[in-house]
Design an enzyme around this catalytic site. Structure first.
Site, PDB file in Angstrom:
ATOM      1  N   LYS A  44       0.150   4.415  -0.191  1.00 21.59           N
ATOM      2  CA  LYS A  44      -0.646   5.263   0.706  1.00 21.59           C
ATOM      3  C   LYS A  44      -0.389   6.610  -0.386  1.00 21.59           C
ATOM      4  O   LYS A  44      -0.428   6.534  -1.613  1.00 21.59           O
ATOM      5  CB  LYS A  44      -0.007   5.500   1.951  1.00 21.59           C
ATOM      6  CG  LYS A  44      -0.167   4.330   2.566  1.00 21.59           C
ATOM      7  CD  LYS A  44      -0.005   4.460   4.245  1.00 21.59           C
ATOM      8  CE  LYS A  44      -0.173   3.211   4.837  1.00 21.59           C
ATOM      9  NZ  LYS A  44       0.226   3.367   6.485  1.00 21.59           N
ATOM     10  N   SER A  89       3.858  -2.058  10.306  1.00 19.35           N
ATOM     11  CA  SER A  89       5.330  -2.280  10.433  1.00 19.35           C
ATOM     12  C   SER A  89       6.152  -3.685  10.138  1.00 19.35           C
ATOM     13  O   SER A  89       6.856  -3.929  10.820  1.00 19.35           O
ATOM     14  CB  SER A  89       5.591  -1.912  12.138  1.00 19.35           C
ATOM     15  OG  SER A  89       5.365  -0.563  12.222  1.00 19.35           O
ATOM     16  N   HIS A  94      -9.314   1.136   5.085  1.00 24.35           N
ATOM     17  CA  HIS A  94      -8.026   1.001   5.769  1.00 24.35           C
ATOM     18  C   HIS A  94      -8.455   2.170   6.930  1.00 24.35           C
ATOM     19  O   HIS A  94      -9.015   3.165   6.968  1.00 24.35           O
ATOM     20  CB  HIS A  94      -6.909   1.839   4.914  1.00 24.35           C
ATOM     21  CG  HIS A  94      -5.568   1.810   5.494  1.00 24.35           C
ATOM     22  ND1 HIS A  94      -5.063   2.633   6.508  1.00 24.35           N
ATOM     23  CD2 HIS A  94      -4.631   1.079   5.169  1.00 24.35           C
ATOM     24  CE1 HIS A  94      -4.028   2.370   6.701  1.00 24.35           C
ATOM     25  NE2 HIS A  94      -3.708   1.102   6.269  1.00 24.35           N
ATOM     26  N   GLY A 139       2.940  -1.143   4.169  1.00 19.67           N
ATOM     27  CA  GLY A 139       3.094   0.340   3.909  1.00 19.67           C
ATOM     28  C   GLY A 139       4.367   0.737   3.207  1.00 19.67           C
ATOM     29  O   GLY A 139       4.936   0.332   2.016  1.00 19.67           O
ATOM     30  N   GLY A 153       3.001   1.996  10.710  1.00 19.24           N
ATOM     31  CA  GLY A 153       3.992   3.247  10.722  1.00 19.24           C
ATOM     32  C   GLY A 153       4.555   3.532  12.135  1.00 19.24           C
ATOM     33  O   GLY A 153       5.309   4.575  11.913  1.00 19.24           O
ATOM     34  N   GLU A 177      -4.993  -5.169  10.655  1.00 16.75           N
ATOM     35  CA  GLU A 177      -3.955  -3.940  10.854  1.00 16.75           C
ATOM     36  C   GLU A 177      -4.092  -3.425  12.198  1.00 16.75           C
ATOM     37  O   GLU A 177      -5.061  -2.682  12.272  1.00 16.75           O
ATOM     38  CB  GLU A 177      -3.927  -3.043   9.803  1.00 16.75           C
ATOM     39  CG  GLU A 177      -3.504  -3.477   8.284  1.00 16.75           C
ATOM     40  CD  GLU A 177      -2.807  -2.582   7.455  1.00 16.75           C
ATOM     41  OE1 GLU A 177      -1.999  -2.768   6.832  1.00 16.75           O
ATOM     42  OE2 GLU A 177      -3.802  -1.481   7.366  1.00 16.75           O
ATOM     43  N   ASN A 231       0.987  -1.145  -0.212  1.00 16.08           N
ATOM     44  CA  ASN A 231      -0.093  -0.088  -0.092  1.00 16.08           C
ATOM     45  C   ASN A 231       1.014   1.432  -0.106  1.00 16.08           C
ATOM     46  O   ASN A 231       1.694   1.481   0.925  1.00 16.08           O
ATOM     47  CB  ASN A 231      -1.009  -0.226   1.385  1.00 16.08           C
ATOM     48  CG  ASN A 231      -1.556   1.029   1.228  1.00 16.08           C
ATOM     49  OD1 ASN A 231      -1.795   2.305   0.603  1.00 16.08           O
ATOM     50  ND2 ASN A 231      -2.382   1.460   2.577  1.00 16.08           N
ATOM     51  N   GLU A 278      -6.682   4.631   8.076  1.00 17.16           N
ATOM     52  CA  GLU A 278      -6.334   5.876   7.856  1.00 17.16           C
ATOM     53  C   GLU A 278      -7.505   6.624   7.151  1.00 17.16           C
ATOM     54  O   GLU A 278      -7.924   7.937   7.491  1.00 17.16           O
ATOM     55  CB  GLU A 278      -5.016   5.887   7.126  1.00 17.16           C
ATOM     56  CG  GLU A 278      -4.056   5.814   7.804  1.00 17.16           C
ATOM     57  CD  GLU A 278      -2.583   5.315   7.016  1.00 17.16           C
ATOM     58  OE1 GLU A 278      -2.819   5.530   5.717  1.00 17.16           O
ATOM     59  OE2 GLU A 278      -1.759   4.944   7.783  1.00 17.16           O
TER      60      GLU A 278
HETATM   61  P1  13P Z   1       3.453   0.237   7.562  1.00 18.48           P
HETATM   62  O1  13P Z   1       3.765  -1.062   7.093  1.00 18.48           O
HETATM   63  O2  13P Z   1       3.940   1.617   6.950  1.00 18.48           O
HETATM   64  O3  13P Z   1       3.472   0.236   9.162  1.00 18.48           O
HETATM   65  O4  13P Z   1       1.898   0.565   7.106  1.00 18.48           O
HETATM   66  C1  13P Z   1       1.080  -0.605   7.262  1.00 18.48           C
HETATM   67  C2  13P Z   1      -0.171  -0.216   6.664  1.00 18.48           C
HETATM   68  O5  13P Z   1      -0.953   0.560   6.939  1.00 18.48           O
HETATM   69  C3  13P Z   1      -0.785  -0.757   5.145  1.00 18.48           C
HETATM   70  O6  13P Z   1      -1.887  -0.742   4.964  1.00 18.48           O
END
Ligand code: 13P
Length: 249
Positions: free
Chosen positions: A11, A209, A93, A230, A169, A163, A9, A95
């Site tokens: 983002k 992560s 997601h 991510g 992150g 997640e 992803n 976010e």
């Molecule tokens: P990270 O791998 O950067 O922690 O993000 C995970 C994520 O939100 C994937 O959708």
């Protein structure tokens, strides 16, 4: 047997120059590697699909609107995503649940839209840090599954990504036993609702992560069928070792 899936992803990252990372990733993958999908921003979907045609890398989007078309300025429908040649859409997601106030019911509507366009939904669920501390992880997961997964889920139209919001992150990763507990619970919920055949066929990804250094341990869990990655999916040099670890798990 569920086919393993590595999903990246991106983002809100990546302009046209990032397409070279896709080419590099495709170059590193062989026929025995796990299924791989990259979800770049909407602006790159057409070009990414074009560039990845005939390679082992599939392309997905990060969100969609629930309606097929209409007066929704700035939104993108699942049909438009299908038109680019993409095959997956991430929905729900955290976010988007946070920053765009998306509810479980919105996520269910978007998932139905993804199915209407004959694409596969990667539906995200996961508890906040406060939920985890209050020992509410499993009830929250259960509530999100009930509210955001529509009837009619199958092993081909749905992938679930677990997640934990506090792991995204942050560099913080749940213990292996916490991941196993959540994934086993999700599997049991899916089997109880959709029956053994479909419940067992829906793939479950862990996200939050995931890095080259921790991927192999995470992939030892029986009900972890892959990862939603991510930051470490932005560069082929980081994502390829994660895909290799998954392929060998
Ligand atoms: P990270 O791998 O950067 O922690 O993000 C995970 C994520 O939100 C994937 O959708």
């Amino acid at each position: 047997m569920r086919r393993k899936l590595a999903a990246g992803n991106w983002k809100m990252n990546g302009t046209a120059s990032a397409l070279s990372e896709l080419a590099e990733l495709a170059r590193q993958l062989g026929p025995d590697d796990a299924e791989t999908v990259i979800c770049p921003p909407f602006t790159l979907l057409f070009a990414a699909c074009e560039k990845m045609r005939g390679t082992a890398v599939a392309i997905g989007a990060q969100d969609c609107h629930a309606a097929p078309s209409g007066a929704y300025t700035g939104d993108i429908s699942a049909e438009m995503i299908a038109d680019t040649g993409a095959s997956y859409v991430i929905v729900g997601h955290s976010e988007r649940r946070d920053a765009h106030a998306e509810t479980d019911s919105d996520v269910a509507d978007k998932t139905r839209a993804v199915w209407r366009a004959e694409l596969t939904a990667i539906l995200c669920i996961g508890e906040s840090g406060a939920d985890r501390e209050a020992d509410r992880t499993l009830p929250i997961i259960q509530e999100q599954l009930t509210g955001s997964v529509p009837d009619g889920a199958t092993g081909t139209n749905l992938v679930i990504a677990y997640e934990p919001v506090w792991a995204i992150g942050t560099g913080k990763v749940p213990t292996l036993s916490q991941i196993v507990e959540a994934h086993d619970f999700i599997r049991a919920q899916l089997i109880s609702r959709f029956g053994k055949t479909e419940g067992d066929a829906i793939r479950l990804l862990y996200g939050g992560s995931v890095k080259p250094g921790n991927a192999a341990e995470i992939f030892t869990a029986e009900n972890v069928d892959g990862a939603l990655v991510g930051g470490a999916s932005l560069k082929a040099a980081d994502f390829a070792p994660i895909i290799k670890a998954l392929s060998q798990a």
